[in-house]
Write a protein that holds these residues in place. Structure first.
Motif, mmCIF file in Angstrom:
data_model
loop_
_atom_site.group_PDB
_atom_site.id
_atom_site.type_symbol
_atom_site.label_atom_id
_atom_site.label_comp_id
_atom_site.label_asym_id
_atom_site.label_seq_id
_atom_site.Cartn_x
_atom_site.Cartn_y
_atom_site.Cartn_z
ATOM 1 N N UNK A 24 0.924 -1.302 0.128
ATOM 2 C CA UNK A 24 -0.143 0.184 -0.042
ATOM 3 C C UNK A 24 0.952 1.244 0.085
ATOM 4 N N UNK A 25 1.992 1.260 0.726
ATOM 5 C CA UNK A 25 2.800 2.405 0.779
ATOM 6 C C UNK A 25 3.527 2.570 -0.603
ATOM 7 N N UNK A 26 3.854 1.449 -1.362
ATOM 8 C CA UNK A 26 4.397 1.678 -2.699
ATOM 9 C C UNK A 26 3.202 2.131 -3.778
ATOM 10 N N UNK A 27 2.038 1.988 -3.308
ATOM 11 C CA UNK A 27 0.788 2.458 -4.007
ATOM 12 C C UNK A 27 0.621 3.871 -3.882
ATOM 13 N N UNK A 28 1.223 4.431 -2.839
ATOM 14 C CA UNK A 28 0.986 5.874 -2.787
ATOM 15 C C UNK A 28 0.037 6.199 -1.356
ATOM 16 N N UNK A 29 -0.213 5.221 -0.657
ATOM 17 C CA UNK A 29 -0.836 5.512 0.616
ATOM 18 C C UNK A 29 0.185 5.820 1.730
ATOM 19 N N UNK A 30 -0.408 6.794 2.611
ATOM 20 C CA UNK A 30 0.506 6.827 3.751
ATOM 21 C C UNK A 30 0.063 5.681 4.910
ATOM 22 N N UNK A 31 0.908 5.074 5.158
ATOM 23 C CA UNK A 31 0.344 3.615 6.193
ATOM 24 C C UNK A 31 0.936 3.642 7.462
ATOM 25 N N UNK A 32 -0.199 3.321 8.249
ATOM 26 C CA UNK A 32 0.303 2.906 9.542
ATOM 27 C C UNK A 32 -0.259 1.642 9.819
ATOM 28 N N UNK A 33 0.802 0.787 10.360
ATOM 29 C CA UNK A 33 0.324 -0.610 10.781
ATOM 30 C C UNK A 33 0.746 -0.511 12.223
ATOM 31 N N UNK A 34 0.017 -1.927 12.640
ATOM 32 C CA UNK A 34 -0.034 -2.065 14.167
ATOM 33 C C UNK A 34 0.369 -3.443 14.517
ATOM 34 N N UNK A 35 0.865 -3.296 15.712
ATOM 35 C CA UNK A 35 1.385 -4.616 16.120
ATOM 36 C C UNK A 35 1.075 -4.671 17.641
ATOM 37 N N UNK A 36 1.008 -5.839 18.255
ATOM 38 C CA UNK A 36 0.865 -5.891 19.855
ATOM 39 C C UNK A 36 2.195 -5.785 20.613
ATOM 40 N N UNK A 37 3.179 -5.966 19.584
ATOM 41 C CA UNK A 37 4.568 -6.069 20.242
ATOM 42 C C UNK A 37 5.457 -4.629 19.964
ATOM 43 N N UNK A 38 4.781 -4.000 19.406
ATOM 44 C CA UNK A 38 5.310 -2.708 18.679
ATOM 45 C C UNK A 38 5.386 -1.600 19.583
ATOM 46 N N UNK A 39 6.368 -0.671 19.576
ATOM 47 C CA UNK A 39 6.250 0.546 20.059
ATOM 48 C C UNK A 39 6.239 1.712 18.890
#
Length: 274
Positions: A24-39
Protein backbone atom coordinates in the motif's frame (compact mmCIF):
# COMPACT_ATOMS: atom_id res chain seq x y z
CA UNK A 1 -8.72 11.91 -4.02
CA UNK A 2 -6.49 14.96 -4.11
CA UNK A 3 -4.96 14.16 -0.73
CA UNK A 4 -2.61 11.29 0.05
CA UNK A 5 -4.89 8.44 1.17
CA UNK A 6 -4.27 7.14 4.69
CA UNK A 7 -4.35 3.40 5.42
CA UNK A 8 -4.38 1.58 8.76
CA UNK A 9 -3.35 -2.11 8.78
CA UNK A 10 -3.64 -4.31 11.88
CA UNK A 11 -1.24 -7.17 12.47
CA UNK A 12 1.39 -5.54 10.27
CA UNK A 13 4.60 -6.71 11.93
CA UNK A 14 4.86 -9.77 9.66
CA UNK A 15 3.08 -11.96 7.14
CA UNK A 16 0.03 -10.75 5.23
CA UNK A 17 -0.31 -7.56 7.26
CA UNK A 18 3.30 -6.52 6.67
CA UNK A 19 2.99 -7.29 2.94
CA UNK A 20 -0.23 -5.24 2.72
CA UNK A 21 1.36 -2.28 4.51
CA UNK A 22 4.43 -2.39 2.31
CA UNK A 23 2.51 -2.68 -0.96
CA UNK A 24 0.00 0.00 0.00
CA UNK A 25 2.89 2.35 0.75
CA UNK A 26 4.36 1.57 -2.68
CA UNK A 27 0.94 2.33 -4.20
CA UNK A 28 0.94 5.84 -2.75
CA UNK A 29 -0.81 5.43 0.61
CA UNK A 30 0.45 6.89 3.86
CA UNK A 31 0.40 3.71 5.93
CA UNK A 32 0.14 3.04 9.64
CA UNK A 33 0.59 -0.57 10.69
CA UNK A 34 -0.09 -2.02 14.11
CA UNK A 35 1.27 -4.84 16.24
CA UNK A 36 0.77 -5.93 19.83
CA UNK A 37 4.52 -6.02 20.36
CA UNK A 38 5.43 -2.72 18.68
CA UNK A 39 6.34 0.63 20.10
CA UNK A 40 5.76 3.56 17.76
CA UNK A 41 8.44 3.26 15.11
CA UNK A 42 9.01 3.54 11.37
CA UNK A 43 9.78 0.47 9.27
CA UNK A 44 11.10 2.65 6.44
CA UNK A 45 7.95 2.42 4.34
CA UNK A 46 5.27 2.72 7.02
CA UNK A 47 4.83 3.64 10.67
CA UNK A 48 4.25 0.82 13.16
CA UNK A 49 2.07 1.54 16.21
CA UNK A 50 1.35 -0.56 19.28
CA UNK A 51 -2.20 -1.95 19.34
CA UNK A 52 -4.11 -4.77 21.04
CA UNK A 53 -7.35 -5.35 19.13
CA UNK A 54 -8.85 -7.10 22.18
CA UNK A 55 -8.55 -3.90 24.23
CA UNK A 56 -11.11 -1.20 23.41
CA UNK A 57 -9.00 1.55 25.02
CA UNK A 58 -5.99 0.50 22.94
CA UNK A 59 -8.11 0.58 19.77
CA UNK A 60 -9.51 4.04 20.56
CA UNK A 61 -6.03 5.38 21.36
CA UNK A 62 -4.58 4.26 18.03
CA UNK A 63 -7.48 5.65 16.03
CA UNK A 64 -7.17 8.99 17.85
CA UNK A 65 -3.43 9.03 17.18
CA UNK A 66 -3.82 8.46 13.45
CA UNK A 67 -6.60 11.04 13.20
CA UNK A 68 -4.48 13.54 15.15
CA UNK A 69 -1.58 12.99 12.74
CA UNK A 70 -3.50 12.80 9.47
CA UNK A 71 -7.01 14.11 10.04
CA UNK A 72 -8.59 11.11 8.32
CA UNK A 73 -8.47 7.35 7.68
CA UNK A 74 -9.37 6.26 4.15
CA UNK A 75 -8.65 2.55 4.37
CA UNK A 76 -8.79 0.04 7.22
CA UNK A 77 -7.28 -3.42 6.72
CA UNK A 78 -8.40 -5.77 9.52
CA UNK A 79 -5.76 -8.49 9.46
CA UNK A 80 -4.81 -9.26 13.08
CA UNK A 81 -5.61 -12.81 14.12
CA UNK A 82 -4.30 -16.16 15.28
CA UNK A 83 -5.22 -19.83 15.10
CA UNK A 84 -5.30 -22.97 17.18
CA UNK A 85 -3.07 -25.82 16.02
CA UNK A 86 -5.01 -28.60 14.26
CA UNK A 87 -7.22 -30.21 16.87
CA UNK A 88 -10.73 -31.48 17.37
CA UNK A 89 -13.30 -28.90 18.34
CA UNK A 90 -13.81 -30.42 21.78
CA UNK A 91 -10.10 -30.15 22.57
CA UNK A 92 -10.42 -26.41 23.22
CA UNK A 93 -12.03 -24.99 26.33
CA UNK A 94 -14.69 -22.30 26.21
CA UNK A 95 -12.05 -19.85 27.44
CA UNK A 96 -9.76 -20.72 24.54
CA UNK A 97 -12.60 -20.48 22.04
CA UNK A 98 -13.53 -17.05 23.37
CA UNK A 99 -9.92 -15.84 23.18
CA UNK A 100 -9.83 -16.82 19.51
CA UNK A 101 -13.08 -15.02 18.72
CA UNK A 102 -12.04 -12.02 20.81
CA UNK A 103 -9.14 -11.41 18.43
CA UNK A 104 -10.29 -12.81 15.08
CA UNK A 105 -13.84 -11.46 15.14
CA UNK A 106 -14.41 -9.02 18.00
CA UNK A 107 -11.11 -7.34 17.11
CA UNK A 108 -12.60 -6.50 13.71
CA UNK A 109 -15.78 -5.25 15.36
CA UNK A 110 -13.83 -2.97 17.71
CA UNK A 111 -11.70 -1.54 14.93
CA UNK A 112 -14.68 -1.01 12.67
CA UNK A 113 -16.76 0.73 15.34
CA UNK A 114 -13.85 3.07 16.08
CA UNK A 115 -13.11 3.93 12.44
CA UNK A 116 -16.56 4.19 10.86
CA UNK A 117 -17.57 7.49 12.53
CA UNK A 118 -14.54 9.18 10.96
CA UNK A 119 -15.22 7.64 7.55
CA UNK A 120 -18.86 8.67 7.81
CA UNK A 121 -17.86 12.28 8.46
CA UNK A 122 -15.51 12.11 5.47
CA UNK A 123 -18.29 10.67 3.31
CA UNK A 124 -15.95 7.93 2.08
CA UNK A 125 -13.83 5.00 3.19
CA UNK A 126 -12.89 1.39 2.59
CA UNK A 127 -12.76 -1.48 5.05
CA UNK A 128 -11.10 -4.71 3.94
CA UNK A 129 -11.28 -7.69 6.28
CA UNK A 130 -8.81 -10.55 5.88
CA UNK A 131 -10.97 -13.64 6.13
CA UNK A 132 -10.17 -17.11 4.86
CA UNK A 133 -11.52 -19.61 2.38
CA UNK A 134 -12.24 -21.58 5.58
CA UNK A 135 -14.92 -18.99 6.20
CA UNK A 136 -16.66 -20.37 3.12
CA UNK A 137 -15.68 -24.04 3.30
CA UNK A 138 -15.23 -25.27 6.86
CA UNK A 139 -12.48 -27.82 7.33
CA UNK A 140 -12.38 -30.34 10.20
CA UNK A 141 -9.82 -29.98 12.98
CA UNK A 142 -9.79 -26.20 12.60
CA UNK A 143 -13.43 -25.77 13.60
CA UNK A 144 -13.07 -22.75 15.88
CA UNK A 145 -10.82 -20.88 13.45
CA UNK A 146 -13.24 -21.64 10.60
CA UNK A 147 -16.16 -20.48 12.75
CA UNK A 148 -14.40 -17.17 13.48
CA UNK A 149 -13.87 -16.64 9.76
CA UNK A 150 -17.51 -17.53 9.02
CA UNK A 151 -18.42 -14.76 11.45
CA UNK A 152 -16.16 -12.35 9.53
CA UNK A 153 -17.96 -13.29 6.30
CA UNK A 154 -21.41 -12.57 7.68
CA UNK A 155 -20.37 -9.38 9.43
CA UNK A 156 -18.61 -8.02 6.34
CA UNK A 157 -21.58 -8.65 4.05
CA UNK A 158 -24.09 -7.08 6.42
CA UNK A 159 -21.80 -4.13 7.13
CA UNK A 160 -21.31 -3.37 3.45
CA UNK A 161 -25.07 -3.07 2.97
CA UNK A 162 -25.35 -0.76 5.98
CA UNK A 163 -22.52 1.59 5.00
CA UNK A 164 -22.72 1.65 1.21
CA UNK A 165 -25.11 4.61 1.07
CA UNK A 166 -22.68 6.61 3.21
CA UNK A 167 -19.80 6.22 0.78
CA UNK A 168 -18.11 3.40 2.69
CA UNK A 169 -17.52 -0.03 1.16
CA UNK A 170 -16.59 -3.28 2.89
CA UNK A 171 -14.91 -6.32 1.35
CA UNK A 172 -13.53 -9.58 2.68
CA UNK A 173 -10.47 -11.34 1.22
CA UNK A 174 -10.41 -15.14 1.30
CA UNK A 175 -6.92 -16.66 1.04
CA UNK A 176 -6.16 -20.35 1.47
CA UNK A 177 -2.89 -21.62 2.93
CA UNK A 178 -0.33 -18.79 2.97
CA UNK A 179 3.39 -19.00 3.73
CA UNK A 180 3.64 -16.82 6.81
CA UNK A 181 4.81 -17.08 10.39
CA UNK A 182 1.14 -17.77 11.24
CA UNK A 183 2.06 -21.24 12.51
CA UNK A 184 4.38 -19.70 15.09
CA UNK A 185 1.43 -17.68 16.40
CA UNK A 186 -0.92 -20.64 16.73
CA UNK A 187 -1.59 -22.03 20.16
CA UNK A 188 -1.99 -25.64 21.22
CA UNK A 189 -5.43 -26.90 22.25
CA UNK A 190 -5.70 -26.52 26.01
CA UNK A 191 -7.42 -29.84 26.70
CA UNK A 192 -6.02 -32.41 24.21
CA UNK A 193 -7.62 -35.85 24.18
CA UNK A 194 -5.85 -39.12 23.46
CA UNK A 195 -8.72 -40.20 21.23
CA UNK A 196 -7.64 -37.63 18.63
CA UNK A 197 -3.85 -37.96 18.84
CA UNK A 198 -3.43 -40.04 15.68
CA UNK A 199 -5.72 -38.02 13.42
CA UNK A 200 -4.38 -34.77 14.88
CA UNK A 201 -0.86 -35.74 13.87
CA UNK A 202 -2.01 -36.81 10.42
CA UNK A 203 -3.91 -33.59 9.73
CA UNK A 204 -0.98 -31.52 10.97
CA UNK A 205 1.35 -33.31 8.56
CA UNK A 206 -1.06 -32.81 5.64
CA UNK A 207 -1.29 -29.08 6.37
CA UNK A 208 2.50 -28.79 6.59
CA UNK A 209 2.82 -30.37 3.16
CA UNK A 210 0.22 -27.96 1.75
CA UNK A 211 2.16 -25.04 3.21
CA UNK A 212 5.18 -26.02 1.09
CA UNK A 213 3.31 -24.97 -2.07
CA UNK A 214 1.16 -22.26 -0.52
CA UNK A 215 0.74 -18.70 -1.77
CA UNK A 216 2.93 -15.94 -0.39
CA UNK A 217 1.81 -12.94 1.67
CA UNK A 218 2.61 -10.75 -1.35
CA UNK A 219 0.08 -12.74 -3.41
CA UNK A 220 -2.63 -11.85 -0.91
CA UNK A 221 -1.44 -8.25 -0.58
CA UNK A 222 -1.69 -7.74 -4.33
CA UNK A 223 -5.40 -8.61 -4.14
CA UNK A 224 -5.86 -6.25 -1.19
CA UNK A 225 -4.28 -3.31 -3.03
CA UNK A 226 -6.37 -4.03 -6.13
CA UNK A 227 -9.58 -4.14 -4.08
CA UNK A 228 -8.63 -0.96 -2.22
CA UNK A 229 -8.19 0.91 -5.49
CA UNK A 230 -11.10 -0.43 -7.53
CA UNK A 231 -14.00 1.88 -8.12
CA UNK A 232 -16.74 -0.71 -7.64
CA UNK A 233 -15.58 -3.30 -5.11
CA UNK A 234 -17.29 -6.64 -4.61
CA UNK A 235 -17.96 -8.00 -1.16
CA UNK A 236 -15.84 -11.16 -1.57
CA UNK A 237 -12.52 -11.86 -3.27
CA UNK A 238 -10.46 -15.03 -3.19
CA UNK A 239 -6.67 -14.74 -3.07
CA UNK A 240 -4.57 -17.41 -4.73
CA UNK A 241 -5.22 -20.40 -6.97
CA UNK A 242 -6.22 -22.86 -4.23
CA UNK A 243 -8.80 -20.50 -2.73
CA UNK A 244 -10.29 -19.80 -6.17
CA UNK A 245 -10.59 -23.52 -6.89
CA UNK A 246 -12.26 -24.22 -3.55
CA UNK A 247 -14.69 -21.33 -3.98
CA UNK A 248 -15.59 -22.66 -7.45
CA UNK A 249 -16.24 -26.14 -6.03
CA UNK A 250 -18.32 -24.68 -3.20
CA UNK A 251 -20.50 -22.87 -5.71
CA UNK A 252 -20.92 -25.45 -8.44
CA UNK A 253 -20.02 -28.94 -7.21
CA UNK A 254 -22.59 -31.19 -5.50
CA UNK A 255 -22.15 -31.09 -1.74
CA UNK A 256 -21.29 -34.78 -1.59
CA UNK A 257 -18.39 -34.23 -4.00
CA UNK A 258 -16.98 -31.45 -1.87
CA UNK A 259 -17.54 -33.47 1.30
CA UNK A 260 -15.67 -36.45 -0.18
CA UNK A 261 -12.85 -34.20 -1.38
CA UNK A 262 -12.34 -32.70 2.07
CA UNK A 263 -12.14 -36.10 3.72
CA UNK A 264 -9.82 -37.47 1.04
CA UNK A 265 -7.49 -34.47 1.21
CA UNK A 266 -7.09 -34.81 4.96
CA UNK A 267 -7.04 -38.64 4.78
CA UNK A 268 -9.66 -38.80 7.51
CA UNK A 269 -11.16 -42.15 6.58
CA UNK A 270 -7.73 -43.78 6.12
CA UNK A 271 -6.65 -42.63 9.56
CA UNK A 272 -9.84 -43.96 11.09
CA UNK A 273 -9.40 -47.38 9.44
CA UNK A 274 -5.80 -47.63 10.59
Amino acid sequence: MTHTPVALVTGASSGIGEACARQLAAAGYRVYGTSRRADSQSSGTFTLLSLDVTDEQSVDAVIKEVIAREGRIDLLINNAGFGIAPAAAEESSIQQAWALFDTNFMGIVRMTCAVVPHMRRQGSGRIINIGSILGVIAMPYVALYAASKHAVEGYSEALDHELRTQGIRVSVIEPAYTKTAFDTHTIAPDRPLAEYSTVRASVTQTIRQAMNIADTPDDVAQVVVRVAQTGRPKIRYTAGKAAAQLAFLRRFAPSRVLDKGVRKNLQLDQVRKS
